[in-house]
Enzyme design. Structure first.
Site, mmCIF file in Angstrom:
data_model
loop_
_atom_site.group_PDB
_atom_site.id
_atom_site.type_symbol
_atom_site.label_atom_id
_atom_site.label_comp_id
_atom_site.label_asym_id
_atom_site.label_seq_id
_atom_site.Cartn_x
_atom_site.Cartn_y
_atom_site.Cartn_z
ATOM 1 N N ASP A 164 -2.686 9.898 4.295
ATOM 2 C CA ASP A 164 -4.004 9.641 4.307
ATOM 3 C C ASP A 164 -4.788 10.586 5.148
ATOM 4 O O ASP A 164 -4.692 10.673 6.489
ATOM 5 C CB ASP A 164 -4.168 8.117 4.644
ATOM 6 C CG ASP A 164 -5.619 7.655 4.834
ATOM 7 O OD1 ASP A 164 -6.613 8.349 4.301
ATOM 8 O OD2 ASP A 164 -5.855 6.844 5.389
ATOM 9 N N LYS B 56 -10.178 12.585 8.393
ATOM 10 C CA LYS B 56 -10.050 11.910 9.913
ATOM 11 C C LYS B 56 -9.846 13.275 10.873
ATOM 12 O O LYS B 56 -9.395 14.407 10.298
ATOM 13 C CB LYS B 56 -8.422 11.383 9.648
ATOM 14 C CG LYS B 56 -8.416 10.169 9.017
ATOM 15 C CD LYS B 56 -7.063 9.384 9.209
ATOM 16 C CE LYS B 56 -6.969 8.238 8.188
ATOM 17 N NZ LYS B 56 -7.654 7.266 8.906
ATOM 18 N N GLU C 6 -9.404 3.835 1.726
ATOM 19 C CA GLU C 6 -9.020 4.009 0.482
ATOM 20 C C GLU C 6 -7.970 3.104 -0.063
ATOM 21 O O GLU C 6 -7.558 2.624 -1.098
ATOM 22 C CB GLU C 6 -8.416 5.491 0.402
ATOM 23 C CG GLU C 6 -7.093 5.695 0.949
ATOM 24 C CD GLU C 6 -6.886 5.050 2.370
ATOM 25 O OE1 GLU C 6 -7.885 5.412 3.025
ATOM 26 O OE2 GLU C 6 -5.739 4.938 2.921
ATOM 27 N N ARG D 100 -7.816 -0.198 0.454
ATOM 28 C CA ARG D 100 -8.207 -1.421 -0.182
ATOM 29 C C ARG D 100 -8.637 -1.115 -1.882
ATOM 30 O O ARG D 100 -8.404 -1.946 -2.709
ATOM 31 C CB ARG D 100 -9.338 -1.877 0.591
ATOM 32 C CG ARG D 100 -10.723 -1.166 0.473
ATOM 33 C CD ARG D 100 -11.528 -1.602 1.605
ATOM 34 N NE ARG D 100 -11.085 -1.100 2.989
ATOM 35 C CZ ARG D 100 -11.616 -1.384 4.051
ATOM 36 N NH1 ARG D 100 -12.974 -1.839 4.343
ATOM 37 N NH2 ARG D 100 -11.111 -0.883 5.357
ATOM 38 N N ASP E 141 -12.348 6.970 3.483
ATOM 39 C CA ASP E 141 -11.192 6.845 4.376
ATOM 40 C C ASP E 141 -10.897 5.318 4.257
ATOM 41 O O ASP E 141 -9.653 4.751 4.561
ATOM 42 C CB ASP E 141 -11.426 7.203 5.918
ATOM 43 C CG ASP E 141 -10.193 7.138 6.556
ATOM 44 O OD1 ASP E 141 -9.140 7.145 5.966
ATOM 45 O OD2 ASP E 141 -10.216 7.290 7.833
ATOM 46 N N ASP F 277 1.380 5.944 5.670
ATOM 47 C CA ASP F 277 0.470 5.050 5.278
ATOM 48 C C ASP F 277 0.973 4.291 3.995
ATOM 49 O O ASP F 277 0.161 3.677 3.375
ATOM 50 C CB ASP F 277 -0.842 5.716 4.925
ATOM 51 C CG ASP F 277 -2.054 4.825 5.048
ATOM 52 O OD1 ASP F 277 -2.036 3.804 5.863
ATOM 53 O OD2 ASP F 277 -3.061 5.331 4.575
ATOM 54 N N LYS G 36 0.997 -1.159 0.120
ATOM 55 C CA LYS G 36 0.273 0.043 0.053
ATOM 56 C C LYS G 36 0.941 1.341 -0.069
ATOM 57 O O LYS G 36 1.697 1.503 0.855
ATOM 58 C CB LYS G 36 -1.073 0.167 1.105
ATOM 59 C CG LYS G 36 -1.449 1.447 1.474
ATOM 60 C CD LYS G 36 -2.706 1.120 2.652
ATOM 61 C CE LYS G 36 -3.342 2.387 2.920
ATOM 62 N NZ LYS G 36 -4.518 2.295 3.929
HETATM 63 N N1 BES Z 1 -4.492 4.176 6.865
HETATM 64 C C1 BES Z 1 -5.896 3.866 7.727
HETATM 65 C C2 BES Z 1 -5.599 2.926 8.672
HETATM 66 C C3 BES Z 1 -4.724 3.021 9.820
HETATM 67 C C4 BES Z 1 -5.078 3.626 10.922
HETATM 68 C C5 BES Z 1 -3.318 2.888 9.664
HETATM 69 C C6 BES Z 1 -4.295 3.906 11.927
HETATM 70 C C7 BES Z 1 -2.510 2.914 10.963
HETATM 71 C C8 BES Z 1 -3.070 3.460 12.188
HETATM 72 C C9 BES Z 1 -6.816 3.531 6.624
HETATM 73 O O1 BES Z 1 -6.713 3.763 5.194
HETATM 74 C C10 BES Z 1 -8.060 3.895 7.373
HETATM 75 O O2 BES Z 1 -8.574 4.948 7.422
HETATM 76 N N2 BES Z 1 -9.118 2.768 7.539
HETATM 77 C C11 BES Z 1 -10.184 3.204 8.294
HETATM 78 C C12 BES Z 1 -11.246 2.164 7.533
HETATM 79 C C13 BES Z 1 -12.776 2.519 7.755
HETATM 80 C C14 BES Z 1 -13.333 3.894 7.048
HETATM 81 C C15 BES Z 1 -13.621 1.240 7.314
HETATM 82 C C16 BES Z 1 -10.124 2.817 9.697
HETATM 83 O O3 BES Z 1 -9.524 1.762 10.080
HETATM 84 O O4 BES Z 1 -10.645 3.863 10.495
HETATM 85 ZN ZN ZN Z 2 -5.055 4.417 4.609
HETATM 86 MN MN MN Z 3 -7.727 5.744 5.303
#
Ligand code: BES
Ligand code: ZN
Ligand code: MN
Length: 485
Positions: free
Chosen positions: A252, A259, A331, A333, A329, A270, A247
């Site tokens: 992000d 966020k 993104e 995947r 968010d 990220d 990734k």
């Molecule tokens: N990059 C984040 C995941 C992340 C969170 C990595 C904390 C490292 C530390 C990912 O893109 C994300 O934002 N995921 C969301 C998914 C949700 C919207 C289903 C999440 O985990 O909140």
């Molecule tokens: Zn992310």
């Molecule tokens: Mn995200």
């Protein structure tokens, strides 16, 4: 600067030295006088784990291997012991330091050296003022004494170099590392290590109709990139390649589902999966790993912007599947899915993706375990777990049952990119699985990749977690290839 490691076959009495001991014994090669020897033995009997002797013209550090630990746990204790005395070593400003061992396990010198190197990493390139701490130097040379073969030494050098490289990339903020800059760094690494790199620019990505990567990129002023890395040795043991997908979200923000508060902190990291895949290719090429490996890295930032993709959008992916955007968010995947479908072109024997994918993995496992999900079968799981223990980047398996895929069904498209609050790490994995036409191992490193404070030799900010795991796994896969089939 990273210390250079060199093998030596003789120790001079004037050299500063670290000696790892398994018993309360002082080997002759330490050249200590009678008083020093008695002092050292007394300390060891008092169960001191580190004895420091300053003989004016040289320093001696005696490190006792923790009693009661064995196997991979003892190895980890030694890496941690190295991290524990790195400050003391640094304060003594050695230009060279010998590392030796006495009646302990084979490989102790290498493990200690690895711990010392990994805990000596710093990211100071943007500091313009010298500070006291910066002025002191780690030994420029670590002189490894003992029965260490050349190829093990090379492996240790290249692997620790790769960890430094991966950490540097993760720690680089987005104002210095956008997707294009990431591609340039990857190309440079490919040139220096000897693996092939092809970078697909935005126009090509559009022509290929990588709808996931393009959707995430819509809010950005910088173009996306898609990097293809390849290490193909002259006589690979595998006919079909192993494809690694990383990734590469260089930042992000969450996009329009932005966020809030502290959740955005650390999001320069990220792209840790992308950095890790590059580091794996680096180590594979440097060590002529007899395995055909391909790395795929989709990269962009995820931002709200003029034309940013929005909740409710329906995207047509590279695979032609349609995806309803339930949250911008989620993104990672979307860009990974395009890369995973692109992998089909190589008919891989195995796909491994590595990504900071879900906050939920960090909530479940904290900073200690990499979340693993797979449909690839027990033999891979067993090997991955073994390698994880060995390098102490441990993996923990989550269920990957088909029932979880029902949570990402959509009323209006083929699937949705989010499945609700529950089982967030697993539904993210299930989403990726829909795009794989070969067995898939999914590694979620959201909990392990960025630390808020030092944890022994895993330092604050980018850790590079997953790199030592994956290269060790691939090396074992290559060595035991026939047995594993
Ligand atoms: N990059 C984040 C995941 C992340 C969170 C990595 C904390 C490292 C530390 C990912 O893109 C994300 O934002 N995921 C969301 C998914 C949700 C919207 C289903 C999440 O985990 O909140
Ligand atoms: Zn992310
Ligand atoms: Mn995200």
């Amino acid at each position: 600067m990273k210390s250079e490691i060199i093998k030596i076959s003789q120790i001079s009495p004037a050299q500063s030295i670290v000696c790892i001991v398994g018993k309360n014994e002082i080997p002759l090669f330490l050249s200590l006088n009678k008083t020093e020897k008695e002092y050292a033995l007394k300390q060891l009997r008092k169960k001191e784990e580190i004895v420091f002797i300053n003989s004016y013209f040289k320093c001696t550090y005696i490190v006792k291997v923790k009693e009661g630990a064995s196997g991979y746990k003892a190895r980890e204790e030694l890496r941690k012991a190295a991290a524990g005395i790195k400050k003391l070593i640094k304060s003594n400003n050695h230009s060279e330091l010998v590392i030796a061992s006495h009646s302990t396990y084979k490989g102790a010198v290498e493990d200690f050296t690895e711990g010392l190197l990994l805990s000596s990493y710093t990211f100071k390139k943007y500091k313009t003022r010298d500070e006291d701490e910066v002025k002191k130097n780690y030994p420029a040379k670590l002189l490894l004494y003992g029965d260490i073969n050349k190829s093990e030494l090379k492996w240790l050098t290249d692997l620790t170099d790769a960890v430094y490289f991966v950490r540097d990339l993760i720690n680089e903020p987005v104002n210095h590392l956008n997707a294009t800059a990431l591609a340039v760094a990857i190309e440079k690494t490919g040139k220096s290590a000897g693996f092939r790199v092809e970078v697909l620019a935005k126009r090509k990505i559009e022509a290929l109709k990588m709808g996931g990567l393009l959707a995430v990129n819509k809010g950005s002023v910088d173009p996306p990139v898609f990097c293809i890395l390849e290490w193909k040795p002259a006589k690979p043991v595998n006919k079909q390649p192993v494809v690694l997908v990383g990734k590469g979200i260089v930042y992000d923000t969450g996009g329009l589902n932005i966020k809030t508060g502290e959740y955005m902190s650390g999001m320069k990291g990220d792209m840790a999966g992308a950095a890790t895949v590059t580091g794996v290719l680096y180590t594979a090429a440097r060590n002529s790993l007899p395995l055909h490996v391909i790395g795929l890295i989709p990269a962009t930032d995820n931002r709200p912007g003029g034309n940013a993709y929005a909740q409710g959008d329906i995207i047509t992916m590279y695979s032609k599947l349609t995806v309803e955007v339930g949250n911008t968010d989620a993104e990672g995947r979307l860009i990974l899915a395009d890369a995973i479908s692109y992998a089909s072109k190589f008919k891989p024997e195995l796909i491994i993706d590595i990504a900071t994918l879900t906050g939920s993995a960090a909530v479940t496992f904290g900073t200690q375990a990499i979340a693993m999900m797979t449909n690839a079968g027990r033999k891979y799981i067993k090997l991955l777990e073994e390698c994880g223990n060995e390098v102490y980047e441990r993996v923990s398996e989550l269920p990957f049952w088909d029932e979880y895929a029902e949570m990402i069904k959509s009323e209006v498209a083929d699937i949705r990119n989010v499945g609700g609050r529950e089982a967030g790490t697993i539904t993210a994995g299930k989403f990726l699985e829909k795009f794989a036409t070969s067995p898939l191992i999914h590694l979620d490193i959201a909990g392990t990749e960025m630390l808020k404070k030092d944890d022994h030799y895993r330092l604050r900010e980018g850790t590079g977690s997953g790199l030592r795991l994956l290269v060790t796994f691939l090396r074992r896969l290559a060595a035991d290839y026939k047995k594993l089939k």
